[in-house]
Each structure stands twice: as C-alpha cells, then as structure tokens.
Design a protein around this motif. Sequence first.
Motif, PDB file in Angstrom:
ATOM      1  N   ARG A  16       3.673 -47.627  -0.436  1.00 31.29           N
ATOM      2  CA  ARG A  16       4.224 -46.767  -1.061  1.00 31.29           C
ATOM      3  C   ARG A  16       4.674 -45.538  -0.927  1.00 31.29           C
ATOM      4  NH1 ARG A  16       0.969 -47.024  -5.953  1.00 31.29           N
ATOM      5  NH2 ARG A  16       0.255 -45.399  -5.861  1.00 31.29           N
ATOM      6  N   VAL A  17       6.277 -45.164  -1.396  1.00 26.04           N
ATOM      7  CA  VAL A  17       7.021 -44.507  -1.204  1.00 26.04           C
ATOM      8  C   VAL A  17       7.896 -43.930  -2.364  1.00 26.04           C
ATOM      9  CG1 VAL A  17       6.984 -44.983   1.315  1.00 26.04           C
ATOM     10  CG2 VAL A  17       8.959 -45.630   0.018  1.00 26.04           C
ATOM     11  N   THR A  18       7.689 -43.184  -2.450  1.00 32.79           N
ATOM     12  CA  THR A  18       8.343 -42.227  -3.611  1.00 32.79           C
ATOM     13  C   THR A  18       9.165 -41.038  -3.077  1.00 32.79           C
ATOM     14  OG1 THR A  18       5.869 -42.285  -4.563  1.00 32.79           O
ATOM     15  CG2 THR A  18       8.332 -40.663  -5.810  1.00 32.79           C
ATOM     16  N   VAL A  19      10.638 -41.902  -2.932  1.00 33.50           N
ATOM     17  CA  VAL A  19      12.109 -40.609  -2.440  1.00 33.50           C
ATOM     18  C   VAL A  19      12.897 -40.367  -3.266  1.00 33.50           C
ATOM     19  CG1 VAL A  19      14.065 -41.174  -0.889  1.00 33.50           C
ATOM     20  CG2 VAL A  19      12.192 -42.803  -0.695  1.00 33.50           C
ATOM     21  N   CYS A  20      13.121 -38.977  -2.611  1.00 33.51           N
ATOM     22  CA  CYS A  20      14.032 -38.220  -3.559  1.00 33.51           C
ATOM     23  C   CYS A  20      15.187 -36.998  -2.455  1.00 33.51           C
ATOM     24  CB  CYS A  20      13.515 -37.560  -4.260  1.00 33.51           C
ATOM     25  SG  CYS A  20      11.952 -36.241  -3.806  1.00 33.51           S
ATOM     26  N   LEU A  26      14.728 -36.135   6.782  1.00 36.74           N
ATOM     27  CA  LEU A  26      14.014 -36.576   6.664  1.00 36.74           C
ATOM     28  C   LEU A  26      12.520 -35.991   6.956  1.00 36.74           C
ATOM     29  CD1 LEU A  26      12.647 -39.395   5.066  1.00 36.74           C
ATOM     30  CD2 LEU A  26      12.897 -40.654   7.285  1.00 36.74           C
ATOM     31  N   LEU A  27      11.736 -35.830   5.536  1.00 37.23           N
ATOM     32  CA  LEU A  27      10.851 -34.842   6.021  1.00 37.23           C
ATOM     33  C   LEU A  27      10.053 -36.644   5.029  1.00 37.23           C
ATOM     34  CD1 LEU A  27       8.384 -33.013   6.098  1.00 37.23           C
ATOM     35  CD2 LEU A  27       9.148 -31.896   3.952  1.00 37.23           C
ATOM     36  N   ALA A  28       8.680 -37.116   6.171  1.00 35.77           N
ATOM     37  CA  ALA A  28       7.885 -37.861   5.162  1.00 35.77           C
ATOM     38  C   ALA A  28       6.276 -37.117   5.769  1.00 35.77           C
ATOM     39  CB  ALA A  28       7.786 -39.456   6.342  1.00 35.77           C
ATOM     40  N   ALA A  57      10.262 -37.924   1.151  1.00 38.23           N
ATOM     41  CA  ALA A  57       9.410 -38.898   1.035  1.00 38.23           C
ATOM     42  C   ALA A  57       8.315 -38.911   0.776  1.00 38.23           C
ATOM     43  CB  ALA A  57       9.542 -40.404   1.745  1.00 38.23           C
ATOM     44  N   LEU A  58       7.961 -39.515   0.411  1.00 39.60           N
ATOM     45  CA  LEU A  58       5.824 -39.208  -0.262  1.00 39.60           C
ATOM     46  C   LEU A  58       5.017 -40.395  -0.417  1.00 39.60           C
ATOM     47  CD1 LEU A  58       5.590 -37.033  -3.668  1.00 39.60           C
ATOM     48  CD2 LEU A  58       5.565 -36.063  -1.724  1.00 39.60           C
ATOM     49  N   VAL A  59       4.524 -40.640   1.022  1.00 36.88           N
ATOM     50  CA  VAL A  59       3.625 -41.951   1.652  1.00 36.88           C
ATOM     51  C   VAL A  59       2.256 -42.255   0.820  1.00 36.88           C
ATOM     52  CG1 VAL A  59       4.111 -43.630   4.120  1.00 36.88           C
ATOM     53  CG2 VAL A  59       5.188 -41.716   3.661  1.00 36.88           C
ATOM     54  N   ASP A  60       1.957 -42.982   0.524  1.00 38.24           N
ATOM     55  CA  ASP A  60       0.786 -43.777  -0.365  1.00 38.24           C
ATOM     56  C   ASP A  60       0.747 -44.575   0.876  1.00 38.24           C
ATOM     57  OD1 ASP A  60       0.211 -42.249  -2.342  1.00 38.24           O
ATOM     58  OD2 ASP A  60       1.987 -42.953  -3.331  1.00 38.24           O
ATOM     59  N   GLN A  61      -0.441 -44.281   1.801  1.00 32.82           N
ATOM     60  CA  GLN A  61      -0.878 -45.584   2.890  1.00 32.82           C
ATOM     61  C   GLN A  61      -0.966 -46.938   1.614  1.00 32.82           C
ATOM     62  OE1 GLN A  61      -1.835 -45.447   5.890  1.00 32.82           O
ATOM     63  NE2 GLN A  61      -1.249 -43.533   6.625  1.00 32.82           N
ATOM     64  N   PRO A  62      -1.565 -47.876   1.830  1.00 34.93           N
ATOM     65  CA  PRO A  62      -1.968 -49.310   1.389  1.00 34.93           C
ATOM     66  C   PRO A  62      -3.242 -49.173   0.488  1.00 34.93           C
ATOM     67  CG  PRO A  62      -0.863 -49.902   3.669  1.00 34.93           C
ATOM     68  CD  PRO A  62      -0.786 -48.009   3.664  1.00 34.93           C
ATOM     69  N   ARG A  96      17.683 -36.459  11.836  1.00 33.60           N
ATOM     70  CA  ARG A  96      16.412 -36.045  11.629  1.00 33.60           C
ATOM     71  C   ARG A  96      14.657 -36.601  10.827  1.00 33.60           C
ATOM     72  NH1 ARG A  96      17.043 -29.659  11.814  1.00 33.60           N
ATOM     73  NH2 ARG A  96      18.366 -29.865   9.706  1.00 33.60           N
ATOM     74  N   LEU A  97      13.939 -36.352  11.892  1.00 33.69           N
ATOM     75  CA  LEU A  97      12.667 -36.764  10.960  1.00 33.69           C
ATOM     76  C   LEU A  97      11.489 -36.399  11.562  1.00 33.69           C
ATOM     77  CD1 LEU A  97      10.977 -38.704   9.812  1.00 33.69           C
ATOM     78  CD2 LEU A  97      10.278 -39.873  12.425  1.00 33.69           C
ATOM     79  N   VAL A  98      10.718 -35.365  10.696  1.00 39.96           N
ATOM     80  CA  VAL A  98       9.769 -34.372  10.683  1.00 39.96           C
ATOM     81  C   VAL A  98       8.505 -34.614   9.723  1.00 39.96           C
ATOM     82  CG1 VAL A  98       8.973 -32.077   9.857  1.00 39.96           C
ATOM     83  CG2 VAL A  98      11.268 -32.279  10.677  1.00 39.96           C
ATOM     84  N   VAL A  99       7.251 -35.642  10.157  1.00 43.59           N
ATOM     85  CA  VAL A  99       6.130 -36.197  10.002  1.00 43.59           C
ATOM     86  C   VAL A  99       5.584 -35.188   8.946  1.00 43.59           C
ATOM     87  CG1 VAL A  99       6.962 -38.302  11.168  1.00 43.59           C
ATOM     88  CG2 VAL A  99       5.586 -36.396  12.084  1.00 43.59           C
ATOM     89  N   ALA A 100       4.521 -35.878   8.044  1.00 43.38           N
ATOM     90  CA  ALA A 100       4.022 -34.369   7.840  1.00 43.38           C
ATOM     91  C   ALA A 100       2.801 -35.302   6.882  1.00 43.38           C
ATOM     92  CB  ALA A 100       4.389 -33.461   6.938  1.00 43.38           C
ATOM     93  N   GLY A 101       1.964 -34.375   7.143  1.00 41.42           N
ATOM     94  CA  GLY A 101       0.770 -35.136   6.375  1.00 41.42           C
ATOM     95  C   GLY A 101      -0.303 -34.066   5.490  1.00 41.42           C
ATOM     96  N   ARG A 102      -1.248 -34.192   4.651  1.00 43.23           N
ATOM     97  CA  ARG A 102      -2.485 -33.011   3.855  1.00 43.23           C
ATOM     98  C   ARG A 102      -3.452 -33.303   4.949  1.00 43.23           C
ATOM     99  NH1 ARG A 102      -4.634 -29.822   1.414  1.00 43.23           N
ATOM    100  NH2 ARG A 102      -6.876 -29.978   0.078  1.00 43.23           N
TER     101      ARG A 102
END
Length: 207
Positions: A16-20, A26-28, A57-62, A96-102
């Motif tokens: 699930r992605v929540t995009v704004c 793009l920052l994912a 985009a906030l990405v929820d893993q499956p 441009r794409l920046v991949v990110a995570g906590r």
Amino acid sequence: MRERVELIQTTMGPGRVTVCGDGDSLLAIGHGAGGQSWSKDILASRDAALERGWVVALVDQPWRVAGRKVADRPPVLDDAWVPIVESLRTTNGARRLVVAGRSAGARVACRTSSRLGADAVLCLAFPLHLPGRPAASRIDELRLPIDAGLPVRVVQGERDPFGGPDEVRAGITDPSVVVAVPGTHSISATARVREVVSTWLASLPGE
C-alpha cells in the motif's frame, strides 16, 4: 494535505502506498519491523520533503497490509519493495528518486538502492546491531550505497541501543554522513529531524 492511497501488487501480495505532493522528485519511505502506524520521524521527513516540492510516498510492505505482526525476512522485504518503488517512479514520472526508511526499512533502502537506480538514500535510526550485540554488525548494508557513491544521510538517535551515532560513524569512511539527534531508537525530536532532512535534500544535485 491531499493524499491518494493505492495498492500495488507484488509476488508477496499487495503493498500500500500513500502518496502526496507534486513535483518531479520522489521520496519513497519504508517503515520498520513493528507496528501499524507511521512514526514521528518518518512523518517529519515527509513534511520536510513536501515543503521542498517533492512527491512523497509512504510504503506499507505487504506483511503490514495483511495485518501480520511480524515482518517478513530481508530478501522478501527487498523483493516487495523494489516493484512498488519502480511502479511509483513510473507513475509519477520522477526525475530523481531518494529511497528512505526507518530501522528495518533503512536496511531495505540501502540494500536495494542500486537495483532501483536511486539517486540518494535516507536512513532513519539505522539498526546497526541488536541491543547488546555489537559484534553482529550490519554496517556492510549501510556501506552499499556509500561505496556506490550515492549521497547518504543517517539520522541517528544519540542514545540508540541499536547503535549510537559514533558506532555508525566508526564503520564508514565519511563520518559526516551521520547526524545525531536527541532520542533513542524512537526518534521523537521531530523539529530537528525535519531540519536535518530539509537541509540534506536541498544539498542534493539538481536542487
């Protein structure tokens, strides 16, 4: 804030992605290994990027979409993350794409940055090791994008039991990659996180 939520199919099930936001950058951002909500440091990073005109985009893993309490293993996380981010990049026409995570999501971002052709990597609370087990280091994962020449920013809590800022700095060639902020593994200094992320995004090529 206008958001759109959609499901993106993967071989592990739908993510699930929540995009704004609007723009051609793009920052994912991916989440950690526990819980079903978005942490304060992720939301602060999102807000910093939106202020700079990025799509976020906030990405929820499956596994999280399915309502499970335990995260999938690293290879499964990577194989779900990659097609989700690829789809996001195509849909948004991102230049441009920046991949990110906590935490665990930061590990995913580092491991997959080359596969995705990312332009930079943002790590929030990178889990260098399990508490009390410094010998079992994951520094090689953080080194992947650094050694590939990508801009990397690590935002690390000063008292993080999964590895403090100095521990992370000791394992990489450029200690300036790591910025210490107040907190533990749960970073709640949102104003500081927002400032650090905003400044770093502004420093990236193309800004």
